[in-house]
Design a protein around this motif. Structure first.
Motif, PDB file in Angstrom:
ATOM      1  N   ALA A   1      -1.779  -7.284  -2.376  1.00 36.07           N
ATOM      2  CA  ALA A   1      -2.017  -5.917  -2.852  1.00 36.07           C
ATOM      3  C   ALA A   1      -3.166  -5.301  -2.067  1.00 36.07           C
ATOM      4  O   ALA A   1      -4.075  -6.006  -1.631  1.00 36.07           O
ATOM      5  N   PRO A   2      -3.165  -3.983  -1.888  1.00 33.82           N
ATOM      6  CA  PRO A   2      -4.258  -3.346  -1.158  1.00 33.82           C
ATOM      7  C   PRO A   2      -5.591  -3.372  -1.902  1.00 33.82           C
ATOM      8  O   PRO A   2      -6.646  -3.215  -1.296  1.00 33.82           O
ATOM      9  N   LEU A   3      -5.544  -3.600  -3.206  1.00 33.57           N
ATOM     10  CA  LEU A   3      -6.766  -3.612  -4.014  1.00 33.57           C
ATOM     11  C   LEU A   3      -6.677  -4.712  -5.059  1.00 33.57           C
ATOM     12  O   LEU A   3      -5.639  -4.890  -5.691  1.00 33.57           O
TER      13      LEU A   3
ATOM     14  N   GLY B   1       0.842  -1.189   0.000  1.00 32.58           N
ATOM     15  CA  GLY B   1       0.000   0.000   0.000  1.00 32.58           C
ATOM     16  C   GLY B   1       0.875   1.235   0.000  1.00 32.58           C
ATOM     17  O   GLY B   1       2.100   1.135  -0.023  1.00 32.58           O
TER      18      GLY B   1
ATOM     19  N   GLY C   1      -1.185  -2.048  -6.480  1.00 34.03           N
ATOM     20  CA  GLY C   1      -0.491  -1.518  -5.311  1.00 34.03           C
ATOM     21  C   GLY C   1       0.738  -0.740  -5.723  1.00 34.03           C
ATOM     22  O   GLY C   1       0.898  -0.350  -6.878  1.00 34.03           O
TER      23      GLY C   1
ATOM     24  N   GLU D   1     -11.299  -5.251  -1.520  1.00 37.65           N
ATOM     25  CA  GLU D   1     -10.313  -4.507  -0.722  1.00 37.65           C
ATOM     26  C   GLU D   1     -10.604  -4.725   0.745  1.00 37.65           C
ATOM     27  O   GLU D   1     -11.629  -5.300   1.117  1.00 37.65           O
TER      28      GLU D   1
ATOM     29  N   TYR E   1       0.858   3.371 -10.240  1.00 32.43           N
ATOM     30  CA  TYR E   1       0.696   2.125  -9.490  1.00 32.43           C
ATOM     31  C   TYR E   1       1.243   0.971 -10.315  1.00 32.43           C
ATOM     32  O   TYR E   1       1.433   1.080 -11.526  1.00 32.43           O
TER      33      TYR E   1
ATOM     34  N   GLY F   1      -3.060   1.913  -1.285  1.00 34.69           N
ATOM     35  CA  GLY F   1      -3.804   1.702  -2.513  1.00 34.69           C
ATOM     36  C   GLY F   1      -4.346   3.006  -3.054  1.00 34.69           C
ATOM     37  O   GLY F   1      -4.107   4.082  -2.497  1.00 34.69           O
TER      38      GLY F   1
END
Length: 195
Positions: free
Chosen positions: A99-101, A29, A174, A62, A140, A31
């Motif tokens: 990954a954050p998303l 992150g 991320g 998420e 990203y 994100g």
């Protein structure tokens, strides 16, 4: 001062020429903001779509949802492989948690009186690529993957997919902790035929 069209063109070409997937385990992150994500989803949806069917949709995964779905993936793997050790189950549990998303692009392609199903599937693939490019352009890193669980009906049911829907890709987003070196690319001389 706005950049010139030539500068914008050069940046776009450079992004497309150098884009590289980053494995989810190398994504951290923070994100994207809700505004960034909304912008990317709008860009992703702006693809060729014969008949204006929108034969795809998005699942935004998420926060805690990444871990909740990871438990489903680990339980599904354990049901098929009862001898799986704790290390393997932890790997399965973490599939969506690095990954954050994660955005899942769901293909809703199906029979249509005028629009071939293949064109609908291609449209979903274009959605995935547009999303990847939009996220990369914002700084990203991404990885567009499917993995085994994208084809497992038990996991698809947990994701809320209808029986005719399929996963076109899980796009992990991320900040790259480390970008792998480039891989060999196809030799265009072997792939291009001029008629």
């Amino acid at each position: 001062m706005a950049s010139s069209p030539a500068t914008q063109d050069a940046r776009t070409h450079d992004l497309l020429r150098t884009r590289r997937s980053v494995p989810p385990i190398n994504l951290d992150g923070p994100g994207p903001s809700p505004e960034e994500l909304g912008s990317w989803l709008a860009i992703a949806a702006r693809v060729p779509d014969h008949g204006k069917l929108a034969p795809w949709r998005f699942l935004v995964i998420e926060g805690e949802a990444r871990h909740r779905l990871g438990e489903v993936i680990a339980r599904t793997h354990a049901a098929d492989f009862p001898d799986a050790d704790a290390k393997r189950l932890d790997l399965e549990r973490g599939r969506l948690a690095h990954a954050p998303l994660v955005v899942a692009v769901v293909s809703r392609a199906g029979p249509h009186v005028k629009i071939p199903e293949w064109e609908q599937v291609l449209s979903a693939g274009a959605v995935c690529m547009n999303f990847v490019v939009a996220a990369n352009a914002a700084g990203y890193a991404t990885a567009w993957l499917t993995e085994w669980f994208a084809y497992d009906r038990r996991v698809l049911d947990a994701l809320g997919l209808d029986p005719a829907e399929r996963i076109a890709g899980f796009i992990h987003v991320g900040r790259a902790r480390e970008v792998p070196s480039d891989r060999p690319r196809p030799d265009l001389a072997q792939l291009v035929t001029r008629l």
